[in-house]
Design an enzyme around this catalytic site. Structure first.
Site, PDB file in Angstrom:
ATOM      1  N   ASP A   1      12.000 102.361 -61.707  1.00 55.96           N
ATOM      2  CA  ASP A   1      13.303 102.691 -62.013  1.00 55.96           C
ATOM      3  C   ASP A   1      14.280 101.546 -61.603  1.00 55.96           C
ATOM      4  O   ASP A   1      13.971 100.533 -61.688  1.00 55.96           O
ATOM      5  CB  ASP A   1      13.454 104.013 -61.050  1.00 55.96           C
ATOM      6  CG  ASP A   1      14.674 104.861 -61.670  1.00 55.96           C
ATOM      7  OD1 ASP A   1      15.796 104.447 -62.177  1.00 55.96           O
ATOM      8  OD2 ASP A   1      14.405 106.170 -61.371  1.00 55.96           O
TER       9      ASP A   1
ATOM     10  N   HIS B   1      14.601  99.229 -64.200  1.00 57.01           N
ATOM     11  CA  HIS B   1      15.700  99.851 -64.950  1.00 57.01           C
ATOM     12  C   HIS B   1      17.102  99.021 -64.801  1.00 57.01           C
ATOM     13  O   HIS B   1      18.414  99.513 -65.270  1.00 57.01           O
ATOM     14  CB  HIS B   1      16.179 101.120 -64.925  1.00 57.01           C
ATOM     15  CG  HIS B   1      15.299 102.098 -65.022  1.00 57.01           C
ATOM     16  ND1 HIS B   1      15.437 103.655 -64.941  1.00 57.01           N
ATOM     17  CD2 HIS B   1      13.899 101.917 -65.849  1.00 57.01           C
ATOM     18  CE1 HIS B   1      13.853 103.944 -65.739  1.00 57.01           C
ATOM     19  NE2 HIS B   1      13.355 102.874 -66.048  1.00 57.01           N
TER      20      HIS B   1
END
Ligand SMILES: *[C@@H]1O[C@H](CO)[C@@H](O)[C@H](O)[C@H]1NC(C)=O
Ligand SMILES: *[C@@H]1O[C@H](CO)[C@@H](O)[C@H](O)[C@H]1NC(C)=O
Ligand SMILES: *[C@@H]1O[C@H](CO)[C@@H](O)[C@H](O)[C@H]1NC(C)=O
Ligand SMILES: *[C@@H]1O[C@H](CO)[C@@H](O)[C@H](O)[C@H]1NC(C)=O
Ligand SMILES: *[C@@H]1O[C@H](CO)[C@@H](O)[C@H](O)[C@H]1NC(C)=O
Ligand SMILES: *[C@@H]1O[C@H](CO)[C@@H](O)[C@H](O)[C@H]1NC(C)=O
Ligand SMILES: *[C@@H]1O[C@H](CO)[C@@H](O)[C@H](O)[C@H]1NC(C)=O
Length: 373
Positions: free
Chosen positions: A204, A227
């Site tokens: 993430d 991310h």
């Protein structure tokens, strides 16, 4: 002045997902030392410091690799705990989730510790489990964390909430790119936080800067997979949230889905402003530059978290998708957005990249691909 350091080590999260992982068989290995075997009570009242120290001395003095186990579902209180080296053991792992709160002036130096391992993989498939963070820091001022490896957290790896003046350096945070919601750093309601000289590879955000945060710097970081570095998401559930003075400087993104990202939910209010992303290297990043004011929801609403005074300068490298620069502001518009000295090409041979923008106001200079707003 005497500083009392209280570390509260918690794994009091009741979860079916974890039970299998923590069977006792596992803690009877030759080189595995469980603090409970050394008398730690974990009842939230007794002082377990001595038991921790004894367990640590055994871990430290062991031959070969050794693991210190701090078991779940217990609340340990320890004071002035220092895991002192040098150690005989060649590599030490601490199996634990750590929760540190209400401490001033704490230094956590992981040089004697091989890694903080969340053993999170059994949690990842369980979407409904409340997943603990490997290290949760709450209301700590003047904190310095250095030289630590934090790996495979069940949830986010390091969360920083309500802290002032904290520096994190030489951290190595890693979990597989496919592990869900394993943010590297989650920062909220904090000021003067510096994260530097570190490598963050997760499933993430490498760093998520959430509401109530200001003066957050990130420099000399290697991010990916993951991310990217995100401001937000802000404004969820029509909330009022603010973030300002976020400075990301000299960072490299490799194989991340985003690079520099700002995301807000429609319907929220507040602001994200005075944000700079400078000297950024991109290696095959899906969306290198992205503002998304429609996060989670496509609908236009009457309010939005205002995005202003954002500078992107000195981006070099490659993007994986066709739209390398995607600036989707709400109908209220983003103001004073500066793009300068940006050179992004496709990571796919023979492909070109473009830009897309909506309701954007600011100045754009020396930027490839061309951005027409
Ligand atoms: C913080 O710790 C340092 C070193 O231990 C000490 O010199 C200093 O006085 C402490 N500061 C505060 C505010 O407690
Ligand atoms: C911030 O914390 C560091 C220790 O990490 C300390 O040396 C420094 O004096 C603190 N700064 C302020 C402004 O309190
Ligand atoms: C954070 O970044 C800003 C802008 O580059 C800089 O002025 C400031 O000194 C930095 N602060 C720290 C603690 O690195
Ligand atoms: C960026 O960081 C690298 C180390 O990661 C360093 O060698 C380089 O000098 C830095 N560049 C700038 C422009 O600060
Ligand atoms: C990027 O990801 C691809 C596919 O997973 C992998 O083959 C490649 O080695 C990665 N690149 C870098 C620089 O890590
Ligand atoms: C980006 O590339 C340009 C041209 O290739 C070069 O002049 C510039 O120094 C590079 N910037 C960084 C931050 O690597
Ligand atoms: C680039 O990233 C994409 C998507 O993450 C991946 O499929 C591809 O293998 C990567 N390419 C390289 C050259 O690393």
């Amino acid at each position: 002045m005497q500083v009392l350091i209280t570390l509260i080590l918690v794994l009091g999260f009741v979860s079916p997902c974890l039970c299998a992982r923590w069977n006792l068989e596992e803690t009877h290995d030759n080189n595995t030392f469980n603090v409970v075997q050394y008398g730690a009570r974990g009842d939230g009242k007794s002082d377990d410091t001595q038991a921790f120290l004894t367990a640590w001395n055994n871990v430290c003095g062991a031959q070969g690799d050794a693991t210190l186990v701090i078991p779940p579902n217990l609340l340990f209180l320890v004071n002035n705990l220092i895991f002192q080296g040098p150690c005989k053991a060649s590599r030490i792992t601490i199996q634990v989730y750590i929760w540190i709160q209400y401490i001033n002036n704490l230094t956590l130096d992981g040089r004697n510790i091989g890694k903080i391992d969340g053993y999170g993989s059994t949690w990842w498939e369980c979407k409904s489990c409340p997943r603990p963070r490997a290290i949760a820091i709450h209301a700590c001022n003047d904190l310095f964390v250095t030289s630590m490896r934090v790996t495979d957290s069940a949830g986010g790896h390091i969360s920083i909430n309500g802290c002032k003046n904290a520096t994190f350096s030489h951290l190595f945070v890693d979990a597989p790119g496919t592990s869900p919601n394993t943010d590297g750093f989650d920062i909220s309601a904090s000021q003067n936080i510096l994260i530097k000289d570190s490598v963050i590879s997760t499933g993430d955000d490498c760093i998520a800067v959430n509401g109530g945060s200001s003066y957050i710097n990130a420099t000399r970081l290697y991010c990916g997979p993951g991310h990217g570095i995100s401001v937000g998401s802000l404004g969820r559930g029509r909330s009022y949230e603010t973030v300002e003075e976020v400075h990301v400087y000299n960072c490299t993104f490799t194989n991340t889905t985003n690079g520099a990202r700002i995301k807000t939910y429609p319907g929220g209010s507040g602001y994200a402003r005075k944000i700079t992303f400078e000297q950024i290297n991109l290696i095959n990043v899906t969306y290198p530059i992205i503002i998304d004011q429609h996060y989670g929801v496509k609908d236009e609403t009457e309010s939005a978290v205002r995005v202003s005074d954002v500078t992107y300068r000195g981006f070099n490298g490659t993007a994986f998708r066709d739209i390398a620069i995607k600036l989707l502001c709400s109908s209220l518009g983003c103001s004073n957005i500066v793009l300068d000295d940006i050179h992004i090409v496709s990571s796919r041979a023979g492909k070109r990249v473009g830009a897309f923008c909506q309701n954007l106001h600011g100045t754009i200079e020396s930027t490839t691909p061309k951005v027409h707003c």
